[in-house]
Every structure is written in C-alpha cells, then in structure tokens.
Design a protein around this motif. Structure first.
Motif, PDB file in Angstrom:
ATOM      1  N   ILE A 272       0.823  -1.212   0.000  1.00 20.22           N
ATOM      2  CA  ILE A 272       0.000   0.000   0.000  1.00 20.22           C
ATOM      3  C   ILE A 272       0.855   1.260   0.000  1.00 20.22           C
ATOM      4  N   THR A 273       1.902   1.284   0.810  1.00 16.57           N
ATOM      5  CA  THR A 273       2.692   2.509   0.956  1.00 16.57           C
ATOM      6  C   THR A 273       3.789   2.671  -0.085  1.00 16.57           C
ATOM      7  N   HIS A 274       4.285   1.559  -0.622  1.00 15.66           N
ATOM      8  CA  HIS A 274       5.406   1.631  -1.557  1.00 15.66           C
ATOM      9  C   HIS A 274       5.152   0.972  -2.907  1.00 15.66           C
ATOM     10  N   GLY A 275       4.437  -0.133  -2.926  1.00 14.14           N
ATOM     11  CA  GLY A 275       4.335  -0.897  -4.171  1.00 14.14           C
ATOM     12  C   GLY A 275       5.732  -1.321  -4.574  1.00 14.14           C
ATOM     13  N   TRP A 276       6.113  -1.031  -5.791  1.00  9.81           N
ATOM     14  CA  TRP A 276       7.467  -1.361  -6.269  1.00  9.81           C
ATOM     15  C   TRP A 276       8.408  -0.170  -6.181  1.00  9.81           C
ATOM     16  N   ASN A 277       7.921   0.961  -5.681  1.00  8.61           N
ATOM     17  CA  ASN A 277       8.736   2.173  -5.607  1.00  8.61           C
ATOM     18  C   ASN A 277       9.375   2.291  -4.215  1.00  8.61           C
ATOM     19  N   PRO A 278      10.681   2.152  -4.104  1.00 10.10           N
ATOM     20  CA  PRO A 278      11.319   2.232  -2.785  1.00 10.10           C
ATOM     21  C   PRO A 278      11.175   3.604  -2.116  1.00 10.10           C
ATOM     22  N   MET A 279      10.825   4.617  -2.870  1.00 12.61           N
ATOM     23  CA  MET A 279      10.645   5.961  -2.312  1.00 12.61           C
ATOM     24  C   MET A 279       9.193   6.217  -1.879  1.00 12.61           C
ATOM     25  N   GLY A 280       8.326   5.264  -2.085  1.00  7.53           N
ATOM     26  CA  GLY A 280       6.913   5.417  -1.723  1.00  7.53           C
ATOM     27  C   GLY A 280       6.055   5.680  -2.941  1.00  7.53           C
ATOM     28  N   SER A 281       4.864   5.113  -2.944  1.00  5.24           N
ATOM     29  CA  SER A 281       3.985   5.269  -4.103  1.00  5.24           C
ATOM     30  C   SER A 281       3.376   6.669  -4.141  1.00  5.24           C
ATOM     31  N   ARG A 282       3.155   7.152  -5.317  1.00  8.36           N
ATOM     32  CA  ARG A 282       2.537   8.467  -5.512  1.00  8.36           C
ATOM     33  C   ARG A 282       1.131   8.474  -4.911  1.00  8.36           C
ATOM     34  N   GLN A 283       0.404   7.389  -5.098  1.00  8.12           N
ATOM     35  CA  GLN A 283      -0.957   7.294  -4.576  1.00  8.12           C
ATOM     36  C   GLN A 283      -0.958   7.386  -3.038  1.00  8.12           C
ATOM     37  N   TRP A 284       0.005   6.737  -2.385  1.00  7.23           N
ATOM     38  CA  TRP A 284       0.106   6.807  -0.926  1.00  7.23           C
ATOM     39  C   TRP A 284       0.415   8.231  -0.475  1.00  7.23           C
ATOM     40  N   LYS A 285       1.367   8.874  -1.131  1.00  7.60           N
ATOM     41  CA  LYS A 285       1.751  10.235  -0.771  1.00  7.60           C
ATOM     42  C   LYS A 285       0.579  11.202  -0.935  1.00  7.60           C
ATOM     43  N   GLN A 286      -0.182  11.035  -1.998  1.00 12.26           N
ATOM     44  CA  GLN A 286      -1.337  11.901  -2.220  1.00 12.26           C
ATOM     45  C   GLN A 286      -2.411  11.661  -1.166  1.00 12.26           C
ATOM     46  N   ALA A 287      -2.635  10.391  -0.824  1.00  6.62           N
ATOM     47  CA  ALA A 287      -3.639  10.066   0.192  1.00  6.62           C
ATOM     48  C   ALA A 287      -3.238  10.643   1.546  1.00  6.62           C
ATOM     49  N   CYS A 288      -1.962  10.557   1.889  1.00  2.49           N
ATOM     50  CA  CYS A 288      -1.477  11.114   3.166  1.00  2.49           C
ATOM     51  C   CYS A 288      -1.634  12.626   3.195  1.00  2.49           C
ATOM     52  N   ALA A 289      -1.355  13.280   2.081  1.00  3.39           N
ATOM     53  CA  ALA A 289      -1.471  14.736   2.011  1.00  3.39           C
ATOM     54  C   ALA A 289      -2.925  15.184   2.199  1.00  3.39           C
ATOM     55  N   ALA A 290      -3.870  14.345   1.800  1.00  7.92           N
ATOM     56  CA  ALA A 290      -5.282  14.694   1.887  1.00  7.92           C
ATOM     57  C   ALA A 290      -5.935  14.234   3.195  1.00  7.92           C
ATOM     58  N   SER A 291      -5.218  13.461   4.000  1.00  8.08           N
ATOM     59  CA  SER A 291      -5.790  12.891   5.214  1.00  8.08           C
ATOM     60  C   SER A 291      -5.267  13.595   6.467  1.00  8.08           C
ATOM     61  N   PRO A 292      -6.118  13.739   7.479  1.00 13.23           N
ATOM     62  CA  PRO A 292      -5.649  14.315   8.737  1.00 13.23           C
ATOM     63  C   PRO A 292      -4.928  13.293   9.632  1.00 13.23           C
ATOM     64  N   VAL A 293      -4.941  12.029   9.246  1.00 13.36           N
ATOM     65  CA  VAL A 293      -4.350  10.968  10.068  1.00 13.36           C
ATOM     66  C   VAL A 293      -2.826  11.042  10.034  1.00 13.36           C
ATOM     67  N   ASP A 294      -2.222  10.942  11.220  1.00 16.52           N
ATOM     68  CA  ASP A 294      -0.768  10.846  11.336  1.00 16.52           C
ATOM     69  C   ASP A 294      -0.430   9.397  11.642  1.00 16.52           C
ATOM     70  N   LEU A 295       0.201   8.726  10.703  1.00 12.46           N
ATOM     71  CA  LEU A 295       0.584   7.326  10.860  1.00 12.46           C
ATOM     72  C   LEU A 295       2.089   7.226  10.752  1.00 12.46           C
ATOM     73  N   GLU A 296       2.716   6.814  11.820  1.00  8.99           N
ATOM     74  CA  GLU A 296       4.159   6.582  11.813  1.00  8.99           C
ATOM     75  C   GLU A 296       4.397   5.183  11.251  1.00  8.99           C
ATOM     76  N   LEU A 297       5.366   5.037  10.371  1.00  7.00           N
ATOM     77  CA  LEU A 297       5.674   3.744   9.772  1.00  7.00           C
ATOM     78  C   LEU A 297       7.063   3.297  10.204  1.00  7.00           C
ATOM     79  N   VAL A 298       7.164   2.038  10.670  1.00  8.82           N
ATOM     80  CA  VAL A 298       8.443   1.486  11.090  1.00  8.82           C
ATOM     81  C   VAL A 298       8.599   0.077  10.535  1.00  8.82           C
ATOM     82  N   HIS A 299       9.845  -0.311  10.355  1.00 10.87           N
ATOM     83  CA  HIS A 299      10.125  -1.699   9.996  1.00 10.87           C
ATOM     84  C   HIS A 299      10.113  -2.541  11.261  1.00 10.87           C
TER      85      HIS A 299
END
Length: 127
Positions: A48-75
C-alpha cells in the motif's frame, strides 16, 4: 531506515504506528525485494505505501497529504518490543492511547485495503 520517534505524531489522542513485515536494514530490504520478486515474501502494508517504488507510491503520498491521520511507519526491526507484543502478525497497525498498545488493524484488515491507500486512511480516521 524509518525510526520510532519519541515525539511521534498523535491522532485524536492516539499514537498510530504501522509496522512493516520487513527489516529496515540494507540486507533486510534486499531480502524482502528478492522474496517479493520470487513470490516468497509479501507485506500488505509495504504494497500500500510503496508498491514497487522504494521511495513510496505516488498514490500513498497523495492520500497522506489529503488525510488528517498521522501514521508513523516502522520496519519490524525498528518497532519496540511493546509494539510487537500487541500484534497478532505482521504487518500491523498498532495504537497507543497513553496506557498501552493495541492492534486496531490486523494483517487481514490491511490486506483488505490493497490498492486503496485512501480507504486505509479513512478506516484509521474512524478509530
């Protein structure tokens, strides 16, 4: 490498942390990529967050920019023992309400939002 921050974002009094089913080291990232290519590794949150893009998917980045939710991501190797203890399996999204960690979204819940970062963030807004 994504690190857990002491002053991590809080959403409506709850700290949300998504834990990838992958290690954040160079070797861990390589192992995951090879496993994904061979069909032996999967991580619904990574998809969901990266797909095949190691820098993060464009769709994920756009969704985060439009959402008020703060989600920290960790390995998984960056998650705390307490965060990992709250999970049933990885990937997972755990929440801390100031008293303890719980698992509002399981691996299956996350996988159910495959291809729709917006829907995952909307689900988190309902917590």
């Amino acid at each position: 490498m994504i690190k857990t921050l002491a002053n991590a974002p809080v959403w409506c009094g709850v700290r949300l942390v998504g834990i990838y089913d992958a290690d954040g080291t160079l070797a861990g990232e390589f192992r995951y990529a090879v496993g994904k290519l061979m069909g032996r590794s999967s991580c619904a949150l990574c998809d969901i967050t990266h797909g095949w893009n190691p820098m993060g998917s464009r769709q994920w980045k756009q969704a985060c920019a439009a959402s008020p939710v703060d989600l920290e991501l960790v390995h998984r190797d960056d998650a705390t023992a307490e965060q990992l203890a709250a999970t049933s399996a990885l990937p997972s999204i755990v929440a801390h309400d100031g008293e303890g960690w719980s698992e509002p979204l399981t691996t299956a819940d996350i996988a159910g939002h495959k291809g729709s970062p917006e829907a995952l963030l909307e689900r988190l807004e309902q917590l």
